[in-house]
Motif scaffolding. Structure first.
Motif, PDB file in Angstrom:
ATOM      1  N   LEU A  43     -36.911 -56.861  60.563  1.00 46.65           N
ATOM      2  CA  LEU A  43     -36.231 -57.989  61.512  1.00 46.65           C
ATOM      3  C   LEU A  43     -36.068 -57.469  63.061  1.00 46.65           C
ATOM      4  CD1 LEU A  43     -33.025 -59.187  59.548  1.00 46.65           C
ATOM      5  CD2 LEU A  43     -35.376 -60.321  59.730  1.00 46.65           C
ATOM      6  N   SER A  44     -36.363 -56.383  63.206  1.00 45.37           N
ATOM      7  CA  SER A  44     -36.480 -55.566  64.397  1.00 45.37           C
ATOM      8  C   SER A  44     -37.773 -56.086  65.134  1.00 45.37           C
ATOM      9  CB  SER A  44     -36.175 -54.013  64.502  1.00 45.37           C
ATOM     10  OG  SER A  44     -37.492 -53.518  63.656  1.00 45.37           O
ATOM     11  N   SER A  45     -38.669 -56.159  64.301  1.00 46.90           N
ATOM     12  CA  SER A  45     -40.153 -56.811  64.828  1.00 46.90           C
ATOM     13  C   SER A  45     -39.856 -57.877  65.309  1.00 46.90           C
ATOM     14  CB  SER A  45     -41.200 -56.474  63.875  1.00 46.90           C
ATOM     15  OG  SER A  45     -41.621 -55.104  63.601  1.00 46.90           O
ATOM     16  N   TRP A  46     -39.274 -58.873  64.540  1.00 48.23           N
ATOM     17  CA  TRP A  46     -38.953 -60.336  64.844  1.00 48.23           C
ATOM     18  C   TRP A  46     -38.254 -60.596  66.030  1.00 48.23           C
ATOM     19  CZ3 TRP A  46     -41.960 -64.078  63.417  1.00 48.23           C
ATOM     20  CH2 TRP A  46     -42.729 -63.853  62.218  1.00 48.23           C
ATOM     21  N   VAL A  82     -45.327 -65.310  70.448  1.00 46.01           N
ATOM     22  CA  VAL A  82     -46.346 -66.565  69.906  1.00 46.01           C
ATOM     23  C   VAL A  82     -45.594 -67.902  70.308  1.00 46.01           C
ATOM     24  CG1 VAL A  82     -47.059 -65.173  67.988  1.00 46.01           C
ATOM     25  CG2 VAL A  82     -44.976 -66.340  67.742  1.00 46.01           C
ATOM     26  N   ASN A  83     -46.337 -68.939  70.002  1.00 43.87           N
ATOM     27  CA  ASN A  83     -45.517 -70.275  69.889  1.00 43.87           C
ATOM     28  C   ASN A  83     -45.082 -70.611  68.741  1.00 43.87           C
ATOM     29  OD1 ASN A  83     -48.541 -70.836  71.436  1.00 43.87           O
ATOM     30  ND2 ASN A  83     -46.549 -70.948  72.767  1.00 43.87           N
ATOM     31  N   VAL A  84     -45.616 -70.379  67.562  1.00 44.49           N
ATOM     32  CA  VAL A  84     -45.221 -70.577  66.075  1.00 44.49           C
ATOM     33  C   VAL A  84     -45.145 -69.320  65.110  1.00 44.49           C
ATOM     34  CG1 VAL A  84     -45.695 -72.094  63.973  1.00 44.49           C
ATOM     35  CG2 VAL A  84     -46.276 -72.729  66.369  1.00 44.49           C
ATOM     36  N   VAL A  85     -43.762 -69.235  64.762  1.00 43.01           N
ATOM     37  CA  VAL A  85     -43.735 -68.110  64.019  1.00 43.01           C
ATOM     38  C   VAL A  85     -43.951 -68.309  62.330  1.00 43.01           C
ATOM     39  CG1 VAL A  85     -41.716 -67.389  65.319  1.00 43.01           C
ATOM     40  CG2 VAL A  85     -41.422 -68.664  63.369  1.00 43.01           C
ATOM     41  N   GLN A  86     -44.469 -67.465  61.724  1.00 42.71           N
ATOM     42  CA  GLN A  86     -44.929 -67.527  60.694  1.00 42.71           C
ATOM     43  C   GLN A  86     -44.503 -66.216  59.706  1.00 42.71           C
ATOM     44  OE1 GLN A  86     -49.187 -67.941  61.969  1.00 42.71           O
ATOM     45  NE2 GLN A  86     -49.086 -69.593  60.454  1.00 42.71           N
ATOM     46  N   PRO A  87     -43.378 -66.383  59.243  1.00 35.75           N
ATOM     47  CA  PRO A  87     -42.785 -65.327  58.337  1.00 35.75           C
ATOM     48  C   PRO A  87     -43.495 -65.751  56.800  1.00 35.75           C
ATOM     49  CG  PRO A  87     -41.073 -66.832  58.631  1.00 35.75           C
ATOM     50  CD  PRO A  87     -42.241 -67.086  59.724  1.00 35.75           C
ATOM     51  N   ASP A  88     -43.502 -64.558  56.150  1.00 36.27           N
ATOM     52  CA  ASP A  88     -43.952 -64.827  54.643  1.00 36.27           C
ATOM     53  C   ASP A  88     -42.615 -64.549  53.809  1.00 36.27           C
ATOM     54  OD1 ASP A  88     -44.762 -63.659  52.038  1.00 36.27           O
ATOM     55  OD2 ASP A  88     -46.671 -64.158  52.691  1.00 36.27           O
ATOM     56  N   LEU A 100     -34.887 -67.144  56.547  1.00 29.57           N
ATOM     57  CA  LEU A 100     -33.921 -68.153  56.981  1.00 29.57           C
ATOM     58  C   LEU A 100     -33.489 -67.449  58.276  1.00 29.57           C
ATOM     59  CD1 LEU A 100     -32.178 -69.380  53.970  1.00 29.57           C
ATOM     60  CD2 LEU A 100     -33.881 -70.603  55.427  1.00 29.57           C
ATOM     61  N   GLU A 101     -33.244 -66.020  58.375  1.00 32.52           N
ATOM     62  CA  GLU A 101     -32.743 -65.415  59.589  1.00 32.52           C
ATOM     63  C   GLU A 101     -33.789 -65.675  60.690  1.00 32.52           C
ATOM     64  OE1 GLU A 101     -30.373 -63.409  62.469  1.00 32.52           O
ATOM     65  OE2 GLU A 101     -30.051 -64.526  60.790  1.00 32.52           O
TER      66      GLU A 101
END
Length: 367
Positions: free
Chosen positions: A240-243, A252-258, A269-270
């Motif tokens: 989460l620190s990276s996020w 970025v414009n759009v986040v893409q978590p896996d 969800l966080e």
């Protein structure tokens, strides 16, 4: 409900977790694909002991406590292992309440538009265009992503000139009315990424994924700031620190978590919540037909900042033949360019007995 038994069934590619409570309720989850046997070892060594006897309904709290307890072991394998527990507990809760996971999140069952996601770089522009056009015409898919550069290629293409060949050729073949996306998989320096990005702009590409090495957040930010199209990324980021850095700096414009790389639904969800507060879209990464795609489907039907489509792998026998045999009934049928989130409780899946019979088995349970 207290967790009483934790069973894994795995191959080197994929591993499932079955959680059983003291009252006999069960739920299915999954460690992330690839080196899943290692993730299952980590699960029984570093996750299961914290979960036994814990309240199965306190998913977010339990996930947090496991991370805190294993503070000396941050990183991908702990998150991949924890993701199995998280996703199994969401399935268990959905079954207990008679609701699909998306409803537990405040969403509703229903259709989702897909984008057909190519995983191949060993393919010519002509052959890639032909198979994407076939899926457009037979399944009604109206958005596609294909690959440019070389994975972590440091500006070296899969073969000389391939990026410059495949971008205009596939774009022209797909024609108007089709949304077009490309993925560089950490392939370029900022200067080369911006050069490629200008070409993408010229050929109607709207989505440029992971243009630079994913760990170089500021490199990606340079590309985002230079281009008019969406720069996207984040699939590999499991902390989460990276996020906080990615979203805080608007890299970025759009986040893409896996979901399964990141450690489960609660952590995903966080990330989606942080992105929403920053006015950013969330389109989860879901590049195979294991449970990760189903998790992404349920999220996309629930979050307020959902992207316009679901990533849907188009690969079959080439790379993902194992995925055709995971579930008794596959939940990923595409009709008119859409998949359906069902109203079945939990994830609405049953893991195929044939897979379970052949998989390596391990169990951690209360004494």
């Amino acid at each position: 409900m207290k967790i009483a038994k934790l069973e894994t069934f795995c191959t080197p590619l994929i591993g499932f977790l079955r959680v059983t409570t003291e009252c006999g309720a069960q739920g299915w989850g999954q460690v992330s694909t690839y080196n899943a046997d290692i993730s299952c070892t980590v699960f029984h060594r570093q996750v299961a002991r914290h979960a036994l006897g814990a309240d199965a309904t306190d998913i977010a709290g339990l996930v947090q406590r496991i991370g805190d307890a294993e503070l000396k072991f941050p990183g991908t394998y702990l998150r991949r292992a924890t993701g199995a527990l998280d996703t199994a507990l969401w399935d268990l809760r959905g079954k207990a309440e008679g609701k699909p996971v998306t409803a537990l999140l405040g969403g509703t069952p229903g259709p989702l538009r897909v984008y057909g996601s190519s995983m191949r770089r060993d393919i010519t522009a002509e052959d890639e265009a032909a198979r994407l056009c076939h899926l457009r015409d037979t399944l009604g898919i109206d958005a596609f992503k294909w690959r440019v550069g070389k994975e972590a290629g440091r500006d070296i293409d899969k073969w000389p000139g391939r990026t410059e060949e495949i971008v205009p050729h596939v774009s022209k073949a797909l024609g108007d009315g089709v949304t077009k996306l490309v993925d560089a998989n950490s392939g370029f320096s900022p200067a080369r990424a911006i050069e490629v990005g200008r070409m993408l702009e010229d050929h109607g590409i709207s989505h440029f994924e992971e243009p630079c090495p994913y760990w170089e957040h500021d490199w990606t930010r340079q590309v985002t700031e230079a281009l008019s199209i969406d720069v996207t990324g984040g699939e590999q980021d499991c902390e989460l620190s990276s996020w906080q850095s990615i979203i805080g700096k608007r890299c970025v414009n759009v986040v893409q978590p896996d979901v399964l790389y990141l450690g489960g639904m609660c952590r995903t969800l966080e990330v989606a919540r942080m992105a929403a507060e920053a006015g950013m879209t969330c389109t989860p990464h879901s590049a195979n037909h294991g449970l990760v795609t189903l998790c992404a489907m349920h999220i996309l039907r629930a979050i307020p900042n959902a992207g316009p489509y679901l990533e849907y792998s188009i690969e079959g026998p080439y790379t993902q033949q194992w995925a055709d045999h995971l579930f008794v009934e596959r939940p990923y049928a595409v009709r008119d360019g859409q998949v359906e989130v069902s109203d079945a409780p939990g994830w609405g899946i049953e893991v195929a007995p044939a897979f379970l019979e052949k998989a390596a088995y391990a169990v951690t349970e209360a004494a």
